[in-house]
Design a protein around this motif. Sequence first.
Motif, PDB file in Angstrom:
ATOM      1  N   LEU A 193       0.850  -1.204   0.000  1.00  0.00           N
ATOM      2  CA  LEU A 193       0.000   0.000   0.000  1.00  0.00           C
ATOM      3  C   LEU A 193       0.885   1.254   0.000  1.00  0.00           C
ATOM      4  O   LEU A 193       0.628   2.221  -0.727  1.00  0.00           O
ATOM      5  CB  LEU A 193      -0.908  -0.031   1.226  1.00  0.00           C
ATOM      6  N   SER A 231       2.156   2.274  -3.402  1.00  0.00           N
ATOM      7  CA  SER A 231       1.300   3.054  -4.299  1.00  0.00           C
ATOM      8  C   SER A 231       0.955   4.423  -3.714  1.00  0.00           C
ATOM      9  O   SER A 231       0.795   5.383  -4.455  1.00  0.00           O
ATOM     10  CB  SER A 231       0.029   2.280  -4.640  1.00  0.00           C
ATOM     11  N   HIS A 268      -5.733  -2.847   1.306  1.00  0.00           N
ATOM     12  CA  HIS A 268      -5.943  -1.681   0.451  1.00  0.00           C
ATOM     13  C   HIS A 268      -6.218  -0.417   1.245  1.00  0.00           C
ATOM     14  O   HIS A 268      -6.331   0.665   0.683  1.00  0.00           O
ATOM     15  CB  HIS A 268      -7.091  -1.944  -0.523  1.00  0.00           C
ATOM     16  N   ARG A 324      -5.607   2.634  -1.216  1.00  0.00           N
ATOM     17  CA  ARG A 324      -4.934   2.314  -2.474  1.00  0.00           C
ATOM     18  C   ARG A 324      -5.612   3.036  -3.636  1.00  0.00           C
ATOM     19  O   ARG A 324      -6.817   2.899  -3.854  1.00  0.00           O
ATOM     20  CB  ARG A 324      -4.955   0.807  -2.738  1.00  0.00           C
TER      21      ARG A 324
END
Lengths: 337, 825
Positions: B550, B553, B683, B712
């Motif tokens: 996570l 990103s 996420h 995310r």
Amino acid sequence: MDLAALEKQLRTLQASAETHVSAVTASAELDDLGSSLLGKRGAITEILRGIGDLPAEDRPKIGVIANEVRAAIDALVSARRETIKADELRDQIERERSDATTPGPAPSVGSLHPIPETIAAITEIMAAFGFVVAEGQEIEDDVTNFQLLNIPEDHPSRDLWDTLYLKEPGRLLRTHTSPGQIRTMQAGGPPIRVILPGRCFRYEAVDASHGFEFHQVEGLLVDRSASLSDLKGILNELARGLFGPATQTRFRPGYYPFTEPSVAVDVSWPGSKDGWMTILGAGMVHPVVLENGGIDPETHQGFAFGLGVERIAMLRHNIPDLRAFLENDIRFLSGFR
Amino acid sequence: MRVPLAWLREFTDVQLSPEQLADALTLRGLEVRGVERWGANWNNIVVGEILEVGPHPKADRLQLTKVRIGDGPILNIVCGAKNIAAGQRVPVALVGAEMPDGRRIERAEKMGIASEGMLCSGQELGATDDGDGILILDPSAALGAPIVDLIGDDVIDVDVKPNRGDLLSILGLAREVSAITGAPVTYATRPLSESPEPIAAGLSLQVADVALAPHVVLRVVDNVRVGASPDRVQMRLKAAGLRSISNVVDATNYIMLEIGKPTHAFDRSRVGSTVHIRRASAGERLETLDHEDRALDASDLVVADERSALALAGVMGGASSEVSTATTSVIIESAIFAPTSVRRTAQRHALRSEASHRFERGQERRLATLGADQVAALLELWAGGVARSGRLVHGSDASSASTLSFRPSRVRSLLGINLPDDEQVALLGTVGMAEAAAPKKVSVAVTPGHAVAVSNEEVRAVQVPTWRSDIQIEADVAEEVARLYGYDRIAPTLPSADLPSYRPRPTQLRDRVRRLLADQGFHEVVTHALISAERSQLWSEPANLIPSSLAASEGSAEGSIILLSNPLSADHDRLRQSLLPSLLDRVDVNLRYGATTGAIFEIGRGYGMTKGTAAEWTRLAIAVWGEREAGSAGVRATRWSLDEVKRIIAHLAHLVGERPGYGAPVESQLLHPGLSATIVGNHVGGLVGELHPGSNLWRDEPRILIAELAIRGLRAGKLSVESVALPPTTPPVMRDVALLLPASTTVGEVMRIARDTVTTATAVELFDLFVGPPLAAGERSAGLRFTFQPTAPGSDDDSIVAELTHFEGAVGRATGARVRGAEEQ
């Protein structure tokens, strides 16, 4: 037991049923009464137990009579059921009656901040012309923020950007979104159509129209034939998208080291109070900047523009003081629905 | 640059009104910031003629005058000035006039004599710096005329861009105006009468650093009587925004404004026998004209004599050689200094002057001689001086106009207009760029360092005037053509060329999150990224709070706090690592504004530095307090609670297809250790909780809850496109498991084990949590409901039982939780 006695019993039952059914007031009670009369173990069934005693030729007759009585009672019960239902519905309605004209609880309503929303408005307008959003870094170096944009060290044009520097040597907080032009060009060749929105920083005293943190949106288009007239066309669309279809634009020469020719753009629209208002700077990307981005200025040309988001938001929403944007008073924010 | 139009008209004819001129200049790229009628505040001040001057019977320092204003009655005016005499025409402030300083002129008794107005000094008008005497006007001035019509002027304020140093002069602007009007520019140099005495007698010039001072010219003017400049000179300087100092200093300033050449005047008697232009030596000191004692170093270029530094070259003179009333002989230094050197010195000493401003922008070589001669000529005119014969010169004026080739076709392509070659050349001619013959073998400068060979036929060439150092490459010519043609005449078109092939939407999820929160009653805020040390200490995200995939990103919260080297104030001297401190700051502000309820969020960046590498990460922060949903008559309000915030987090996590779990809290000064948790998911990640009761911001009512999350795709992602299966006709199957949890066991841990072990469950929810008798103190009973989706009735019964058994074993081993039998439930 003979036919007459049975018939009498049935007729008596029918008569008493009439009395009882009409006295019932609740549907559950009526259901009980109905099955006690008409059910498998009900009164009619009971009476017809005596049918075995009858002579065979009388049995059909009593059957007819029994059906007649059954039908009559059934009709009575049904009719009574309709009445009771209506009564009960009326009672329920009356029982549940309330003043439905009260205002009800207030909703918890939120809002979207005018700065990101103005950025969203710009990117949405530009998306129609194929521009995509890319967001650069806010911590920049002197090379990308200035030098590659044709702003050499010790050049007087540096006075246009009062800079906040980091303790880390050579590092600074980007003074504009323009370094994103360099990073975009370096990341991939033309054709390029990007919108680069984001936070910028300057060493600037805070007042009603300045802050040391603010937002800009940069646009960059590079291809083989982009021209100043295309820039005018695109910026006309942007201005009308932001300020309405009757918006007028005025293009005049400006000065930015990273564009040549450079353009300053003024707008006015019906109801705008101050005549021409400058909203953005633009121009054809300087060939030195194209070269620094790895693009050959002999084969490609492009234009770039940059606008101050706070200024646009102030003009669109009639806000006199940009400090309100960072103050974030909920009473102010609630105006942006 | 303030331009008095009367001055401009000396060099070119201007028939336009000030406003028309301002518009025309603005459309040519010389943005006019304002048009001012200088003298517009002289109301009811008119030209009068002094008929008589006589003594005041009671006061020696006052005089009685009779003043005629046109046809009206003769006014009796009491005056204190000494320079008045019968026959003079002077400014008369009539009764009722308001002076520029706000004073009102009224009929007044002055030592027993009525005074019907006031005779004005230049200072009282704000026209000159002379406060001692009455301003004496031209004897031909029309009686009764408002003096604004006589000595007022229109002044336009032009914003001169850094590339056009040539426009920092009246003459330079006259050239631009001439291009607009077509009227010629005429500049007549003032003649000089030199004495037989040669300048070289007793004075020499030594330039040690030729690179920093390529051209230096000195003049000496003797017999100078230092005093006030003529009134009209003082007024002109004032209108242009400069103070009048003395005739000598005013002469240098006048020429600086007129032709753009800064010069400096030294008192000859305070300078030795040699003028040196050299770098300062380390440790050298100089008291500048502003009486600051400055420490110099080798990066500073100085004008010096054989003994010591006399001036910071191109920036400011020194106090020791300043021209004073005792001065009788003056050295005029007029030089070309390297722009970057002047700029660095001016910056280093925080000493930006009109001179340094011009030097930084580059100077025409030929101005050195012109400047020296013109200042000398003015000293002859204004101060009775006599110039010595000749100049001391280092370097040469040599700067021939260069020829620049360009392709008119390229200009058309850049501008998107169909302007014929000849018209382009003609337009350039209007600003002094005469056509030149293109060389046989021709190349075009695409950038200063990149020339391309082109064919002779497609090229035209122009002479670039020496003052247009901004015209260097083909694109500069394109701009000049566009500017002269008029940007407004270029017809807008839309680009027709290629579009990029792939157009991502990096803000798709972010916009979805923003809308979701706004719809849930949150107000979006934008707060400072720059915060104080105190705020910064409140909280920073531990690097391991967010799982690495996570963080990859959304950005990893890492590195040390980034400090500014030149902060505006201690309140904003560093970049935030977390959004929460600035968000809480906004909670505080809103509480002070009386918002007893609120929900705010920000999506923004945190910043950190690791070994010279800057990291920026994107997070969502939220803060809530007071009521979640308002009540009304008969309707109970719901209040924000940890669970209500978790409901929001669940909504957010749902956008990325996740039902997050919660883990043990992070110890901090920010969050209540007993009412906070980390948010655990693939996420989403982060933390949530109630504000720590030890915090300055904490209050018993309302409680403040906050959360900061990585999601995310928030930074640059989009909503992912999932495959969605058609559901089977079989209804879902629910299985409940009741667990007895020991005191030390958290539900979050149990839920984590449940999700890890019962992988076929489509959902696991806590439907019951019970404490109290008959359970032992600290024990809790937790009811978990697992939802499964069999593909056919009964198809998964065995595997469900197996998975649940596996879970019960695992949770028992890991936490000591045991399954409660049916009889216990």
